[in-house]
Design an enzyme around this catalytic site. Structure first.
Site, short mmCIF file in Angstrom:
data_model
loop_
_atom_site.label_atom_id
_atom_site.label_comp_id
_atom_site.label_asym_id
_atom_site.label_seq_id
_atom_site.Cartn_x
_atom_site.Cartn_y
_atom_site.Cartn_z
CG ASN A 13 -1.73 1.24 1.39
OD1 ASN A 13 -1.76 2.08 0.48
ND2 ASN A 13 -2.42 1.39 2.51
CE LYS A 15 -0.20 3.13 4.81
NZ LYS A 15 -0.15 3.22 6.25
CG HIS A 99 -5.89 1.93 5.15
ND1 HIS A 99 -5.45 2.82 6.11
CD2 HIS A 99 -4.90 1.04 4.98
CE1 HIS A 99 -4.22 2.47 6.47
NE2 HIS A 99 -3.87 1.40 5.80
CD GLU A 101 -2.99 5.39 6.77
OE1 GLU A 101 -2.97 5.46 5.54
OE2 GLU A 101 -2.07 4.85 7.44
CD GLU A 171 -3.53 -2.52 7.13
OE1 GLU A 171 -2.45 -2.77 6.58
OE2 GLU A 171 -4.12 -1.44 6.98
N GLY A 177 2.39 2.06 10.84
CA GLY A 177 3.35 3.16 10.73
C GLY A 177 4.06 3.49 12.03
CB SER A 217 5.10 -2.15 11.92
OG SER A 217 4.71 -0.81 12.19
P1 13P Z 1 2.94 0.19 7.67
O1 13P Z 1 3.43 -1.10 7.04
O2 13P Z 1 3.71 1.38 7.20
O3 13P Z 1 2.81 0.07 9.15
O4 13P Z 1 1.45 0.42 7.10
C1 13P Z 1 0.56 -0.62 7.14
C2 13P Z 1 -0.63 -0.24 6.36
O5 13P Z 1 -1.36 0.66 6.73
C3 13P Z 1 -0.88 -0.95 5.10
O6 13P Z 1 -2.16 -0.69 4.63
#
Ligand code: 13P
Length: 257
Positions: A13, A15, A99, A101, A171, A177, A217
């Site tokens: 992803n 982002k 997601h 976010e 997740e 992150g 992560s």
């Molecule tokens: P990270 O791998 O940067 O923690 O992000 C995970 C994520 O949100 C994947 O959709």
């Protein structure tokens, strides 16, 4: 439950990172670190404008392109939105929905996520449905109840033949992150719980075919242990998917299962 009934998927992803001009160089670097994977499906979910570049550059390594969000509407006066038909037209085979976010910054709720999963399925795009608890919910011991609720709501009205094309990504929000990965046991416990929810709705034969990914992560160091868990069928990777060598290591870790 046997993993041979379902696909292993490593999905990146990106982002809101990268530019179209960086897609080809990224894939070239990936090629230096890996060959076409025989052990998993590899997907890169990019900003929508980069999907055509990913389709082109990703062909040789058989990398599928994916989107990160979709409109619940089919078409019309929805400025700024991208429809499932447009994602398909751009070449997307997968699309992330729900997601954390988007839930957090755009107020997306489970009803909306359910509607988005349905419009994707209608167009033959595999939805990667994200679920996961906050740190507060984990500390209150609400993880499984909350995640089960999210899964049930996201799959509401989706029939057994369609759910086989859905991917669920667990997740935990506190792991995204932050560099704080769930332990393999924590991740497995929830992924196993998600499969149990699917089993209760659709039965065991369907539940064993649904790929459940872990995200939060995941990196080159911890991937193998997470992927070795019986109910973790792959990863949804943020930060590490922007680093070709690390992403290749995660893809290769699927061979060790
Ligand atoms: P990270 O791998 O940067 O923690 O992000 C995970 C994520 O949100 C994947 O959709």
């Amino acid at each position: 439950m046997n993993k041979r009934y379902r696909k292993t998927i490593i999905a990146g992803n990106w982002k809101m990172n990268m530019l179209s001009s960086e897609v080809k160089p990224f894939i070239e670097q990936l090629k230096e670190n890996m060959t076409k994977s025989k052990t998993c499906d590899v997907v890169l979910c990019t900003p929508a404008v980069m999907i055509p570049a990913m389709v082109k550059a990703g062909k040789e390594l058989k990398i599928a392109a994916g989107g990160q969000d979709v409109s619940k509407f089919e078409k019309g006066a929805y400025t700024g939105e991208i429809s499932a038909a447009q994602l398909l037209d751009a070449g997307a085979k997968y699309c992330i929905v729900g997601h954390s976010e988007r839930r957090q910054y755009h107020g997306e709720d489970d009803m909306l996520i359910n509607a988005k999963a349905k419009v994707l399925l209608e167009k033959g795009i595999c939805p990667i449905i994200c679920v996961g608890e906050s740190l507060e919910q984990r500390e209150m011991d609400l993880t499984m109840e909350y995640v089960a609720y999210q899964v049930k709501a996201a799959l509401n009205g989706i029939d057994a033949s369609q759910v086989r094309r859905c991917v669920i990504a667990y997740e935990p929000i506190w792991a995204i992150g932050t560099g704080k990965t769930a332990t393999a046991e924590q991740a497995e416990e929830v992924c196993e719980g998600i499969r149990a929810v699917i089993r209760r709705i659709y039965g065991a034969r369907v539940a064993r075919t649904v790929s459940i990914l872990y995200g939060g992560s995941m990196n080159a160091k911890n991937a193998a242990e997470l992927l070795a868990q019986p109910d973790i069928d792959g990863g949804l990777i943020g930060g590490a998917s922007l680093k070709p060598a690390d992403f290749a290591t995660i893809v290769k870790a699927t061979a060790e299962e």
